[in-house]
Design an enzyme around this catalytic site. Structure first.
Site, PDB file in Angstrom:
ATOM      1  N   ARG A   1       0.827  -1.214   0.000  1.00 50.34           N
ATOM      2  CA  ARG A   1       0.000   0.000   0.000  1.00 50.34           C
ATOM      3  C   ARG A   1       0.858   1.261   0.000  1.00 50.34           C
ATOM      4  O   ARG A   1       0.453   2.291  -0.538  1.00 50.34           O
ATOM      5  CB  ARG A   1      -0.941  -0.003   1.212  1.00 50.34           C
ATOM      6  CG  ARG A   1      -2.112  -0.948   0.985  1.00 50.34           C
ATOM      7  CD  ARG A   1      -3.022  -1.035   2.172  1.00 50.34           C
ATOM      8  NE  ARG A   1      -4.243  -1.765   1.809  1.00 50.34           N
ATOM      9  CZ  ARG A   1      -5.109  -2.250   2.670  1.00 50.34           C
ATOM     10  NH1 ARG A   1      -4.926  -2.070   3.967  1.00 50.34           N
ATOM     11  NH2 ARG A   1      -6.173  -2.897   2.247  1.00 50.34           N
TER      12      ARG A   1
ATOM     13  N   LYS B   1     -13.748 -13.118   6.703  1.00 50.81           N
ATOM     14  CA  LYS B   1     -14.854 -12.230   7.108  1.00 50.81           C
ATOM     15  C   LYS B   1     -16.134 -12.724   6.458  1.00 50.81           C
ATOM     16  O   LYS B   1     -16.632 -12.149   5.493  1.00 50.81           O
ATOM     17  CB  LYS B   1     -14.557 -10.800   6.676  1.00 50.81           C
ATOM     18  CG  LYS B   1     -13.352 -10.208   7.378  1.00 50.81           C
ATOM     19  CD  LYS B   1     -13.108  -8.816   6.861  1.00 50.81           C
ATOM     20  CE  LYS B   1     -11.757  -8.285   7.299  1.00 50.81           C
ATOM     21  NZ  LYS B   1     -11.328  -7.151   6.455  1.00 50.81           N
TER      22      LYS B   1
ATOM     23  N   GLY C   1      -7.126  -6.962   1.278  1.00 46.84           N
ATOM     24  CA  GLY C   1      -5.789  -6.748   1.827  1.00 46.84           C
ATOM     25  C   GLY C   1      -5.010  -8.036   1.989  1.00 46.84           C
ATOM     26  O   GLY C   1      -3.847  -8.129   1.596  1.00 46.84           O
TER      27      GLY C   1
ATOM     28  N   GLY D   1     -12.592  -3.931   1.734  1.00 42.55           N
ATOM     29  CA  GLY D   1     -13.999  -3.620   1.997  1.00 42.55           C
ATOM     30  C   GLY D   1     -14.564  -2.669   0.962  1.00 42.55           C
ATOM     31  O   GLY D   1     -15.704  -2.818   0.516  1.00 42.55           O
TER      32      GLY D   1
HETATM   33  P1  ADP Z   1      -9.143 -10.193   2.435  1.00 36.62           P
HETATM   34  O1  ADP Z   1      -8.349  -9.295   3.347  1.00 36.62           O
HETATM   35  O2  ADP Z   1      -8.358 -10.618   1.229  1.00 36.62           O
HETATM   36  O3  ADP Z   1     -10.472  -9.606   2.086  1.00 36.62           O
HETATM   37  P2  ADP Z   1     -10.114 -11.718   4.674  1.00 36.62           P
HETATM   38  O4  ADP Z   1      -9.647 -10.647   5.581  1.00 36.62           O
HETATM   39  O5  ADP Z   1     -11.556 -11.941   4.555  1.00 36.62           O
HETATM   40  O6  ADP Z   1      -9.456 -11.551   3.216  1.00 36.62           O
HETATM   41  O7  ADP Z   1      -9.512 -13.120   5.131  1.00 36.62           O
HETATM   42  C1  ADP Z   1      -8.143 -13.383   5.183  1.00 36.62           C
HETATM   43  C2  ADP Z   1      -7.871 -14.463   6.173  1.00 36.62           C
HETATM   44  O8  ADP Z   1      -8.723 -15.568   5.943  1.00 36.62           O
HETATM   45  C3  ADP Z   1      -6.473 -15.012   6.146  1.00 36.62           C
HETATM   46  O9  ADP Z   1      -5.784 -14.547   7.273  1.00 36.62           O
HETATM   47  C4  ADP Z   1      -6.653 -16.528   6.166  1.00 36.62           C
HETATM   48  O10 ADP Z   1      -5.831 -17.168   7.110  1.00 36.62           O
HETATM   49  C5  ADP Z   1      -8.117 -16.668   6.571  1.00 36.62           C
HETATM   50  N1  ADP Z   1      -8.730 -17.918   6.131  1.00 36.62           N
HETATM   51  C6  ADP Z   1      -8.861 -18.409   4.896  1.00 36.62           C
HETATM   52  N2  ADP Z   1      -9.438 -19.618   4.906  1.00 36.62           N
HETATM   53  C7  ADP Z   1      -9.695 -19.916   6.202  1.00 36.62           C
HETATM   54  C8  ADP Z   1     -10.265 -21.047   6.871  1.00 36.62           C
HETATM   55  N3  ADP Z   1     -10.683 -22.107   6.204  1.00 36.62           N
HETATM   56  N4  ADP Z   1     -10.355 -20.994   8.215  1.00 36.62           N
HETATM   57  C9  ADP Z   1      -9.919 -19.907   8.892  1.00 36.62           C
HETATM   58  N5  ADP Z   1      -9.364 -18.829   8.326  1.00 36.62           N
HETATM   59  C10 ADP Z   1      -9.256 -18.830   6.995  1.00 36.62           C
HETATM   60 MG    MG Z   2      -8.464  -8.958   5.447  1.00 33.94          MG
END
Ligand code: ADP
Ligand code: MG
Length: 423
Positions: free
Chosen positions: A39, A212, A370, A394
């Site tokens: 970033r 999330k 992120g 988001g």
């Molecule tokens: P982004 O920031 O790309 O939008 P999120 O914040 O929603 O993604 O999620 C990222 C996190 O999701 C990572 O830290 C990863 O470890 C977690 N994650 C992915 N799959 C699983 C799972 N099956 N169980 C728990 N955590 C998970």
């Molecule tokens: Mg995230």
């Protein structure tokens, strides 16, 4: 009304003027060091371009979620240091947001100088629900730039796409205080994201994962209307599996979303969008890098034999192949959310496969989120292998949901920057 752009500002001349730039510098830190500077790299071009044109650049940014008061753990100090390193020049850091230090540093800026204000969320007014409180902070920030009537003739540039969905003082209210302009990062994000909601080349495949769950479930509703295929991995897949009658042990689950998910599955069956769920899962004995794990076909989950403690941390090998094929065949791909807990090497295979498939697709590939963007980099891919890596997690989801984004609307308000609005 469309927003004025950075080019409009540069054309009007910025030499000697204070320009407030809202950037997204919300980077991950570990032991006070920046672990992923994506970033910062993304934000620097607009900052240095303004400085090169002789502007006195005052950068506003937030880091993490401090509780409306100074907290050394969330200081932007390591960010300022990395910015200086990457830019190869001095970047001053104010000790406060809009207080004595910020005022003195802003006043001392020379033409082409760069000042970073301390984490804007150290001031409780930044995120306040009270319009007057936020406007108060916005007025103080604008005053750092000489205000709209100041002799220096300040301006505001919003380059923080990752924050445009926030109705915060440094994103929303500030636009009422100064002439305002859309930064290049925001312009580029909107160019790409509008292609995902407009008339995307088909097949259009959306890959969703991450942790999330409810945030991501909401976007499905909107994307189902547009995408041809939805691939579901990450934490949210367990809410789907549970809805289909499987036992998911201690996996991430949002029980209260089961009716919603059931409705999505029904809508998919009725035609339109395909929802593709994993056929095998990597089940682990614990949430740990060295946890014991086994690959289970989804059918095997029904019995619950894996136990209540086991949790799914990645998609399985058969699913990886299937998802990879779908992605390579697509002409437009939007990916948000890691397929598994990629931070643990043992559970990074799904995420790596999806990332690689995107790099092998000849269509438009967009990565949002992120953690997804960080995953791409930590797994050894380079940004150039993707069509676009969105800096806003988001914000890009909310855009794709078709929601109104306060930060963008603020730039388009008819009274923006006249100094007359806000109150
Ligand atoms: P982004 O920031 O790309 O939008 P999120 O914040 O929603 O993604 O999620 C990222 C996190 O999701 C990572 O830290 C990863 O470890 C977690 N994650 C992915 N799959 C699983 C799972 N099956 N169980 C728990 N955590 C998970
Ligand atoms: Mg995230």
């Amino acid at each position: 009304m469309t927003a004025q752009t950075l080019d409009d500002l540069l054309e009007s001349g910025v030499a000697g003027r204070h320009v407030l730039v809202r950037s997204d510098l919300n980077v991950p830190l570990e032991d006070g060091a920046v672990t992923d500077d994506g970033r910062i790299r993304a934000s620097l071009p607009v900052i240095t371009e303004l400085a090169a044109a002789g502007a006195r650049v005052v950068v506003m940014a937030h880091l993490g979620r401090p509780k409306g008061q100074p907290d050394p753990q969330y200081s932007l100090k390591p960010v300022a240091e990395r910015m200086a390193q990457l830019a190869g020049r001095e970047v001053r850091l104010a000790a406060d947001v809009a207080g004595d230090s910020a005022r003195a540093e802003a006043a001392a800026l020379g033409d082409g100088g760069i000042l970073l204000l301390e984490n804007v969320r150290f001031d409780p007014r930044e995120t306040s629900k009270d319009d007057a409180e936020r406007a108060g902070l916005a007025a103080e920030l604008a005053a750092l730039a000489g205000g709209v009537d100041g002799s220096a003739g300040g301006a505001y540039v919003d380059d923080a796409f990752g924050a445009v969905h926030r109705k915060h003082a440094s994103v929303y209210d500030i636009a009422a205080e100064l002439p305002c302009y859309q930064g290049r990062l925001v312009t580029r994000e909107l160019d790409v994201l509008s292609r995902l909601t407009g008339a995307p080349d088909r097949p259009y495949v959306v890959v969703l994962g991450g942790s999330k769950v409810s945030d991501k479930l909401a976007v499905i509703d909107h994307l189902m209307e547009r995408a041809d295929t939805l691939l579901i991995g990450g934490g949210m897949l367990f809410t789907f599996l549970k809805a289909q009658g499987h036992e998911v042990g201690a996996s991430l689950l949002e029980e209260d979303q089961i009716p919603v998910v059931t409705e999505y599955l029904k809508r998919a069956e009725d035609g339109g969008c395909r929802i593709v769920l994993p056929t095998d899962i990597v089940m682990a004995s614990a949430f740990a890098a060295d946890a014991e794990s086994e690959v289970l076909p989804v059918q095997a989950l029904t019995s619950g034999a894996h136990g209540a403690e086991a949790l799914g941390l990645d998609i399985g090998p058969e699913t990886r192949v299937a998802f990879g094929d779908e992605i390579r065949r697509a002409h437009t791909v939007f990916w948000n959310g890691p397929m598994g807990v990629f931070e643990f090497e043992a559970f990074a295979h799904g995420t790596r496969t999806v990332a690689r498939a995107l790099t092998e697709s000849s269509g438009l590939t967009v990565v949002g989120g992120g953690d997804s963007a960080a995953a791409v980099r930590t797994l050894g891919f380079s940004e150039g292998q993707f069509g676009h890596i969105s800096t806003g997690g988001g914000a890009s989801l909310e855009y794709l949901e078709g929601r109104h984004l306060p930060g963008l609307e603020a730039l388009e308000r008819p009274d923006a920057g006249t100094g007359q609005a806000g109150a």
